[in-house]
Structure formats: C-alpha cells, structure tokens
Design a protein around this motif. Structure first.
Motif, PDB file in Angstrom:
ATOM      1  N   ARG A   1       0.829  -1.197   0.000  1.00 27.10           N
ATOM      2  CA  ARG A   1       0.000   0.000   0.000  1.00 27.10           C
ATOM      3  C   ARG A   1       0.874   1.261   0.000  1.00 27.10           C
ATOM      4  O   ARG A   1       0.621   2.216  -0.738  1.00 27.10           O
ATOM      5  CB  ARG A   1      -0.902   0.008   1.233  1.00 27.10           C
ATOM      6  CG  ARG A   1      -1.901   1.180   1.268  1.00 27.10           C
ATOM      7  CD  ARG A   1      -2.550   1.275   2.654  1.00 27.10           C
ATOM      8  NE  ARG A   1      -3.052   0.007   3.106  1.00 27.10           N
ATOM      9  CZ  ARG A   1      -4.258  -0.484   2.789  1.00 27.10           C
ATOM     10  NH1 ARG A   1      -5.066   0.222   2.004  1.00 27.10           N
ATOM     11  NH2 ARG A   1      -4.644  -1.672   3.246  1.00 27.10           N
TER      12      ARG A   1
ATOM     13  N   HIS B   1      -6.401  -0.400  -7.782  1.00 27.22           N
ATOM     14  CA  HIS B   1      -7.114  -1.598  -7.321  1.00 27.22           C
ATOM     15  C   HIS B   1      -7.391  -2.560  -8.475  1.00 27.22           C
ATOM     16  O   HIS B   1      -7.320  -3.784  -8.297  1.00 27.22           O
ATOM     17  CB  HIS B   1      -8.422  -1.203  -6.634  1.00 27.22           C
ATOM     18  CG  HIS B   1      -8.243  -0.714  -5.231  1.00 27.22           C
ATOM     19  ND1 HIS B   1      -7.655  -1.490  -4.247  1.00 27.22           N
ATOM     20  CD2 HIS B   1      -8.567   0.462  -4.634  1.00 27.22           C
ATOM     21  CE1 HIS B   1      -7.626  -0.819  -3.105  1.00 27.22           C
ATOM     22  NE2 HIS B   1      -8.172   0.370  -3.315  1.00 27.22           N
TER      23      HIS B   1
ATOM     24  N   LYS C   1      -5.969  -6.351  -8.665  1.00 25.94           N
ATOM     25  CA  LYS C   1      -6.862  -7.493  -8.896  1.00 25.94           C
ATOM     26  C   LYS C   1      -6.379  -8.315 -10.084  1.00 25.94           C
ATOM     27  O   LYS C   1      -6.375  -9.555 -10.043  1.00 25.94           O
ATOM     28  CB  LYS C   1      -8.286  -6.991  -9.137  1.00 25.94           C
ATOM     29  CG  LYS C   1      -9.310  -8.111  -9.282  1.00 25.94           C
ATOM     30  CD  LYS C   1     -10.714  -7.539  -9.424  1.00 25.94           C
ATOM     31  CE  LYS C   1     -11.743  -8.661  -9.545  1.00 25.94           C
ATOM     32  NZ  LYS C   1     -13.121  -8.119  -9.703  1.00 25.94           N
TER      33      LYS C   1
ATOM     34  N   ARG D   1      -3.530 -10.339  -8.976  1.00 27.25           N
ATOM     35  CA  ARG D   1      -3.842 -11.146  -7.792  1.00 27.25           C
ATOM     36  C   ARG D   1      -3.045 -10.698  -6.563  1.00 27.25           C
ATOM     37  O   ARG D   1      -2.517 -11.499  -5.810  1.00 27.25           O
ATOM     38  CB  ARG D   1      -3.599 -12.641  -8.094  1.00 27.25           C
ATOM     39  CG  ARG D   1      -4.562 -13.146  -9.176  1.00 27.25           C
ATOM     40  CD  ARG D   1      -4.079 -14.347  -9.911  1.00 27.25           C
ATOM     41  NE  ARG D   1      -2.894 -14.076 -10.725  1.00 27.25           N
ATOM     42  CZ  ARG D   1      -2.910 -13.436 -11.891  1.00 27.25           C
ATOM     43  NH1 ARG D   1      -4.040 -12.996 -12.398  1.00 27.25           N
ATOM     44  NH2 ARG D   1      -1.794 -13.243 -12.560  1.00 27.25           N
TER      45      ARG D   1
ATOM     46  N   ASP E   1      -4.574  -8.005  -4.708  1.00 23.72           N
ATOM     47  CA  ASP E   1      -5.532  -7.121  -4.045  1.00 23.72           C
ATOM     48  C   ASP E   1      -5.741  -7.439  -2.572  1.00 23.72           C
ATOM     49  O   ASP E   1      -6.216  -6.595  -1.823  1.00 23.72           O
ATOM     50  CB  ASP E   1      -6.877  -7.130  -4.782  1.00 23.72           C
ATOM     51  CG  ASP E   1      -7.374  -8.531  -5.084  1.00 23.72           C
ATOM     52  OD1 ASP E   1      -6.560  -9.384  -5.446  1.00 23.72           O
ATOM     53  OD2 ASP E   1      -8.592  -8.759  -4.967  1.00 23.72           O
ATOM     54  N   ASN E   2      -5.359  -8.640  -2.142  1.00 19.78           N
ATOM     55  CA  ASN E   2      -5.485  -8.997  -0.720  1.00 19.78           C
ATOM     56  C   ASN E   2      -4.145  -8.943   0.006  1.00 19.78           C
ATOM     57  O   ASN E   2      -3.990  -9.504   1.091  1.00 19.78           O
ATOM     58  CB  ASN E   2      -6.099 -10.382  -0.567  1.00 19.78           C
ATOM     59  CG  ASN E   2      -5.235 -11.475  -1.197  1.00 19.78           C
ATOM     60  OD1 ASN E   2      -4.362 -11.179  -2.015  1.00 19.78           O
ATOM     61  ND2 ASN E   2      -5.484 -12.723  -0.820  1.00 19.78           N
ATOM     62  N   LYS E   3      -3.170  -8.244  -0.587  1.00 13.72           N
ATOM     63  CA  LYS E   3      -1.813  -8.216  -0.024  1.00 13.72           C
ATOM     64  C   LYS E   3      -1.309  -6.793   0.201  1.00 13.72           C
ATOM     65  O   LYS E   3      -0.108  -6.553   0.247  1.00 13.72           O
ATOM     66  CB  LYS E   3      -0.857  -8.992  -0.934  1.00 13.72           C
ATOM     67  CG  LYS E   3      -1.252 -10.467  -1.096  1.00 13.72           C
ATOM     68  CD  LYS E   3      -0.379 -11.186  -2.096  1.00 13.72           C
ATOM     69  CE  LYS E   3      -0.719 -12.672  -2.149  1.00 13.72           C
ATOM     70  NZ  LYS E   3      -2.112 -12.914  -2.598  1.00 13.72           N
TER      71      LYS E   3
ATOM     72  N   ASP F   1      -1.102  -4.960   2.750  1.00 10.97           N
ATOM     73  CA  ASP F   1      -0.335  -4.738   3.971  1.00 10.97           C
ATOM     74  C   ASP F   1       0.888  -5.648   4.075  1.00 10.97           C
ATOM     75  O   ASP F   1       1.531  -5.715   5.122  1.00 10.97           O
ATOM     76  CB  ASP F   1      -1.246  -4.921   5.192  1.00 10.97           C
ATOM     77  CG  ASP F   1      -2.353  -3.875   5.233  1.00 10.97           C
ATOM     78  OD1 ASP F   1      -2.056  -2.700   4.942  1.00 10.97           O
ATOM     79  OD2 ASP F   1      -3.508  -4.227   5.529  1.00 10.97           O
ATOM     80  N   TRP F   2       1.222  -6.336   2.994  1.00 11.48           N
ATOM     81  CA  TRP F   2       2.414  -7.180   2.980  1.00 11.48           C
ATOM     82  C   TRP F   2       3.651  -6.323   2.722  1.00 11.48           C
ATOM     83  O   TRP F   2       3.591  -5.275   2.056  1.00 11.48           O
ATOM     84  CB  TRP F   2       2.315  -8.224   1.872  1.00 11.48           C
ATOM     85  CG  TRP F   2       1.376  -9.365   2.165  1.00 11.48           C
ATOM     86  CD1 TRP F   2       0.264  -9.334   2.949  1.00 11.48           C
ATOM     87  CD2 TRP F   2       1.461 -10.694   1.637  1.00 11.48           C
ATOM     88  NE1 TRP F   2      -0.344 -10.556   2.945  1.00 11.48           N
ATOM     89  CE2 TRP F   2       0.363 -11.413   2.163  1.00 11.48           C
ATOM     90  CE3 TRP F   2       2.357 -11.331   0.785  1.00 11.48           C
ATOM     91  CZ2 TRP F   2       0.147 -12.750   1.845  1.00 11.48           C
ATOM     92  CZ3 TRP F   2       2.136 -12.664   0.462  1.00 11.48           C
ATOM     93  CH2 TRP F   2       1.045 -13.367   0.996  1.00 11.48           C
TER      94      TRP F   2
END
Length: 245
Positions: free
Chosen positions: A93, A115, A119, A122, A124-126, A128-129
C-alpha cells in the motif's frame, strides 16, 4: 514524437559502451530493444531514464531534454526494471502511495486504477504485505502495478517476463496493448524474441553498443532479402556477422 535518441555515445566513467545509437519511439507504438547480454540494452535504458548522461548526442522526450527540465522529463517516464526495486520497510500500500506522491497523482482518482491492477495480478489482498513476504514474481508485479497506474507518456519495461507466470505475462501484454491504444509510447527490452516478434511494432537491434538494424519485421526481412526469416534468425545473423568483423 515521444522519444528521440540521437547519436548517443555513452557509458560508464569515460569508457564508451554505446556508439552513436539513434532510434525513436512514437506515441502508441511498442518498440522492442533487442540484443544479447552486453549488447548495450541496459546502458541505453539508463541513459533514457537519466541515470547516465551521454558523452555526446541527445535524448529528447516530447520536446524536453533532461538537462533543460529534469523533473518534467522524468515525470513523463514510468520504468519497470529487470530486477524489482522495493523498499523493505514499506508495505505494498505504501509503495503505491509513494508512487502517487512522486507523480503528483490524486489518490481519489488513482486508487480505482490501482485496485484494478492489483486485482489483475492477484495482489488485491496483499496491500499490507512487506517485500520480504513476496516472491520474485510478486515483486515484479508490484513494479508493474506502480508503473501502469501512472499517466506516463513513455513506459520502459526491461526484460519484463522473467519471474512472471504465464498468466501474468498474458496480463502484462494486454496492459501494454491498452496503453498503446491510449497513445502511450512503449520501449521494451527483451530476450524473448518470439514474443517480441508477435507484439512489437518495430525493433532496434543492438550489438556491441551499435544499432545493427532497425525497423518493422517486414523492413528487416526486406533489407536482408529474406522474406521468411524470423526475428530470432535476423538477430543471430547480424550478431554473428558483427563478431566476425
């Protein structure tokens, strides 16, 4: 005209690696920068993005030379390097937010585009990594997302396919085509000549720091009077002839 490289002589310290290199990349065009290891591809790119200054010759991007207005010149370029360059202490982010700040992009307008890219690749769910959590291919995808969410007039992608899975390669090529259709100039350095032959509009073939040939595939074939020759065949023939001289 987007990018115009004119008679560049340059290299590292005072040792010339490039010898009067000239080529153009027009808006809405994908130009393949082709060459073996040591041919001068990375050195050429480093001059275009401003990491190296030429000994002689000039580089102009939409009428601006880097020594005239360095900030405006560089603001027109987005770069995906061969080896991903990420900050270990920043999350995904924060990398995106840093890119928005660097290019002066309004977050409320840019986040929807970001975003969509996340997506697509793949990620979009990372958000904060940290980079330590990513594989090499995932790091490359982060670099792609950062570059393609900008409004850069020139995209430079250096050996973009290494480390990417086949689906990501397909997605990247689709993104390049979309940006071309929107009028972006794209310079791509690659060793994957069958892919370059399929997708690039024109080619610049480098060997030993010199432009050995340039043009469309049909123009390169016509010059050699070899109407069925592949890009791979053309480059290998020119490179071998150059070594024999």
């Amino acid at each position: 005209m987007a990018l115009e490289v004119n008679q560049i002589v340059g290299g590292y310290s005072q040792i010339p690696v490039l010898h009067k290199v000239s080529f153009t990349v027009k808006p809405g065009e994908l130009v393949g920068l082709i060459g073996l290891n040591g041919a001068g591809k990375s050195t050429t790119i480093n001059h275009v993005i401003g990491l190296l200054r030429p000994f002689s010759g000039s580089i102009t991007l939409n009428g601006i030379k880097i020594d005239q207005d360095p900030a405006e010149y560089k603001r027109q370029i987005a770069y995906v390097p061969e080896a991903p360059v990420l900050y270990n202490e920043l999350t995904l982010r924060e990398h995106l937010e840093l890119t928005m700040t660097a290019y002066g992009l309004a977050p409320e307008q840019t986040w929807p585009r970001a975003h969509q890219l996340l997506k697509t690749f793949r990620l979009d769910n990372k958000l904060d990594w940290f980079p330590a959590d990513f594989s090499k291919g995932m790091k490359q995808k982060v670099m792609i997302c950062c570059a393609f969410m900008t409004n850069a007039k020139l995209l430079i992608v250096d050996e973009p396919f290494y480390g990417l899975d086949p689906l990501a390669v397909h997605d990247l090529l689709n993104l390049i085509e979309e940006r071309k259709q929107a009028g972006t100039a794209v310079l791509m350095s690659t060793h994957v000549l069958d892919t370059a032959q399929k997708y690039c509009d024109r080619f610049v073939l480098l060997a030993n720091g010199r432009v050995r040939a340039h043009g469309t595939l049909d123009e390169l074939r016509a010059e050699a009077d070899q109407p069925n020759e592949s890009l791979d065949d053309i480059y290998l023939r020119l490179a071998r002839n150059d070594d024999d001289e």
